[in-house]
Design a protein around this motif. Structure first.
Motif: not given
Lengths: 564, 160
Positions: A26-51
């Protein structure tokens, strides 16, 4: 070298050994998500609802014993995690939740997607932080993980304002945590241990009542050893399932509102009750004044507030369950000759319990010809040989799963115990599957609960997580219906429930949908599900008005159970 | 039973809300609450007066200790301690009553901190009982406004 807040954030996760996170950008965490593209050691799972992200992190933690992590944006992203945080808090699950926040100069201005998430989650986190300066970021993240996993574990929330994420500093990554006011006591007092054992050795009718603390402190081996060496029967709470091997001869099953007859009778008639990592919840004690009325109570717990909160105990022991049990075991070895001769009274006690087991085993009407939900769970147990990781939703499905799927090891049972949060099971199963990719993970669900987070089917399919969901579909909100049947004269107010075609729904998501309407169709459906390497929804059309039995009506003492 | 509890906490925003949130969330009573910074800039001090049976007081103390920002909790009630409270009272004082107000102030060692043609504002310090006694007397004359601090308390030094 100067790093940005988002770089520091990811470095911190790497240092904590985080490999998987569940989140939604979301808007305020865009920078972290951008940095995530350069962090191969972490796998991020995109859920469909934050709960779903919060429950998945929770399920990940329960199955792996590690700290679960999720990352969401500010405002609604943050508020959507609250049920998941509260559920983890009630069940003492270690989790760190990162929420984005509007830039610090805007905080308090009712900015777009601003919410005081630190204020909102104060009563349902172990601790939480608003990071006000990028210089504090590395220390706070380290503290957050430390607090989440130590002592009585729990969720910790860290709120990250956008300007902190974007700020720059030369980070100092602390090696050690120093919080002067936080120093959980792991080591149980040997004098209390001695007192406890003396009491136990004099007991004629001892019972162990273990809870989730046994699993959190990895004490199940010590518990088994202790119970065996002194021939003490063991019952556990819903949270403690798997803490003691279910097929064991000393196993009494779960106690409480839907516990077994013999577990509740044993506790009611015990003369010494040994509570280990449990907290005398009202669903366990029933009418508190009449709980274990003949027993001296020993209570082992790492959290001093759990002791003498609901029930005054005779021997309190503050400490880690594993530490306390290993001390007890050492003392048993030193003091008790082997093989130990059981007193006649103790032998009579075990015989009496066996009698109760024979008189009122857990059962249901097997001869009806209807498809019974208990039968489905029994078949799941049989066909997986008890080796699956089981998550549950909340309600009848949860209780039948607890009664008929005999969990034999820790970390194989994931259920929202304290909060009773419908919608927990499916995302938790997804988290568990991420943690344990080679295990079979089954969510035992109801048609009501599954629809609370069914959108996560997309997550399971997208990441190729072959979670199985067994829907015990009775076209009712079954547990509420059961109460209406028993206590509200069968007025089924808002409990009959229409559902979509779950088979077609599964297909629409790219999962496999299967259905069974008769008892003989159950086995082939389960077999096909187990043999399918993708997510499967199994729609079991079960007898609609089946009740979970035995049942202790709310507010009644535990020995006054309804058996049918 | 009434208990006076002394709590040292981190001097950080939000800490007071953790403490009061604990009380409201768990249904504990707060009779009074005094908070201020201490000589140590990183530490604030709270004096809290509450009531409850033994089991509840034990829970209150344990729950306070469980909060990460709480450094130290002491129940002063069973110990030898000094307790003080302060009140500011604006009393209606006209004609003959002006002298009466001053007499009461003198007897109880109150200070007059503000004077107007028809009021006096008094500062009263002492135990809750003393404050109640003064306020009882002044009430017959006519109190316009009262503010009280709640109790502050400190353990007495043990005498050798």
């Amino acid at each position: 070298m100067k790093l940005t807040g988002s770089q520091i954030f990811l470095k911190c996760l790497e240092r904590e050994g985080v490999k998987h996170i569940f989140g939604f950008p979301g808007g305020v965490v865009l920078d972290i998500y951008d940095e995530l593209t350069r962090a191969p050691f972490i796998k991020h799972f995109l859920v469909r609802h934050e709960q779903g992200a919060a429950h998945a992190a929770d399920g990940y933690s329960r199955a792996s014993g590690k700290v679960g992590v999720c990352l969401v944006t500010s405002g609604p992203g943050a508020t959507n995690t609250v049920s998941g945080i509260a559920s983890a808090y009630m069940d003492s699950i270690p989790m760190v939740v990162f929420t984005g926040q509007v830039p610090t100069p805007l905080i308090g201005n009712d900015a777009f997607q601003e919410v005081d998430i630190v204020g909102i989650t104060r009563p349902c986190t172990k601790h939480n932080y608003l990071v006000k300066h990028v210089d504090d970021l590395a220390r706070i993240i380290h503290e957050a993980f430390h607090i989440a996993r130590t002592g009585r574990p729990g969720p910790v929330l860290v709120d990250l304002p956008k300007d902190v994420i974007q700020g720059q500093t030369v980070p100092k990554f602390p090696e050690r945590v120093r919080i002067k006011s936080y120093n959980p006591n792991y080591h149980a007092n040997p004098k209390q241990i001695k007192k406890a054992l003396d009491l136990i050795l004099k007991a004629h009718r001892p019972v162990i009542y273990a809870g989730g603390g046994v699993i959190l402190s990895k004490a199940s081996e010590e518990l088994t050893k202790f119970a065996q060496s002194l021939e003490i029967p063991v019952t556990t709470t819903l949270m403690g399932l798997g803490g003691f091997p279910a097929p064991h001869r000393l196993w009494l099953g779960m106690l409480g509102m839907h516990g077994t007859y013999f577990a509740n009778m044993s506790v009611h008639h015990a003369d010494v009750l040994i509570a280990i990592g449990s907290r005398f919840d009202d669903r366990v004690t029933g009418k508190i004044e009449e709980f274990a009325p003949h027993a001296k109570i020993i209570h082992i717990d790492i959290d001093p507030t759990s002791i003498s909160k609901n029930v005054v105990v005779d021997i309190p022991i503050v400490g880690d369950c594993q530490d306390a049990l290993s001390q007890l075991n050492e003392l048993v070895v030193a003091q008790v000759p082997t093989p130990r001769e059981l007193s006649p009274a103790h032998q009579a006690w075990l015989a009496e319990i066996d009698q109760w087991k024979r008189e009122h085993p857990l059962t249901y009407d097997r001869a009806s010809g209807d498809l019974k939900p208990q039968f489905v769970v029994e078949k799941l147990y049989e066909l997986t040989q008890g080796n699956a990781i089981i998550s549950t939703e909340v309600g009848q499905n949860q209780m039948w799963a607890a009664q008929f799927y005999h969990i034999n090891r820790p970390n194989r049972w994931l259920s929202s115990g304290g909060l009773g949060c419908m919608g927990y099971g499916f995302p938790a199963a997804i988290g568990a599957q991420v943690a344990c990719p080679d295990d079979l993970v089954i969510d035992i669900a109801g048609d009501g609960s599954i629809q609370m987070n069914i959108q996560e089917l997309a997550t399971a399919v997208e990441y190729d997580l072959p979670v199985k969901v067994a829907i015990l579909n009775n076209s009712f909100l079954g547990m509420v219906r059961q109460w209406q049947q028993l206590f509200y004269d069968r007025r089924y107010s808002q409990t009959p429930m229409w559902s979509p075609d779950f088979v077609k729904l599964a297909e629409a998501y790219g999962a496999l949908g299967l259905r069974a309407e008769k008892p003989e169709e159950v086995e082939p459906v389960i077999r096909e599900a187990i043999n399918t390497r993708k997510p499967v929804l199994m729609d079991f059309r079960v007898a609609p008005e089946e009740c979970v039995m035995p049942m202790v009506p709310a507010g009644a003492p535990m020995h006054k159970m309804l058996l049918t | 039973m009434r208990h006076v509890i002394s709590v040292s906490v981190d001097n950080e925003p939000g800490v007071l809300s953790r403490v009061t949130g604990l009380f409201s969330g768990r249904g504990f009573n707060i009779e009074s609450l005094c908070v201020a910074a201490t000589m140590n800039q990183e530490v604030s001090h709270i004096t809290l007066v509450t009531a409850g049976n033994e089991m509840i007081i034990e829970q209150i103390i344990k729950q306070l200790r469980k909060l990460i920002n709480v450094i130290k909790v002491v129940d002063l009630t069973p110990t030898d301690h000094v307790e003080r409270e302060m009140a500011l009272v604006k009393v209606k004082a006209e004609d003959r009553q002006r002298a009466e107000v001053l007499r009461i102030a003198d007897i109880f060692r109150c200070r007059v901190v503000d004077v107007s043609p028809n009021t006096y504002t008094l500062e009263i310090t002492g135990t809750s009982e003393k404050l109640n006694a003064v306020l009882g007397l002044l009430k017959t004359i006519g109190i316009q406004e009262v503010v009280r601090t709640g109790s502050l308390a400190m353990q007495r030094t043990k005498k050798e």
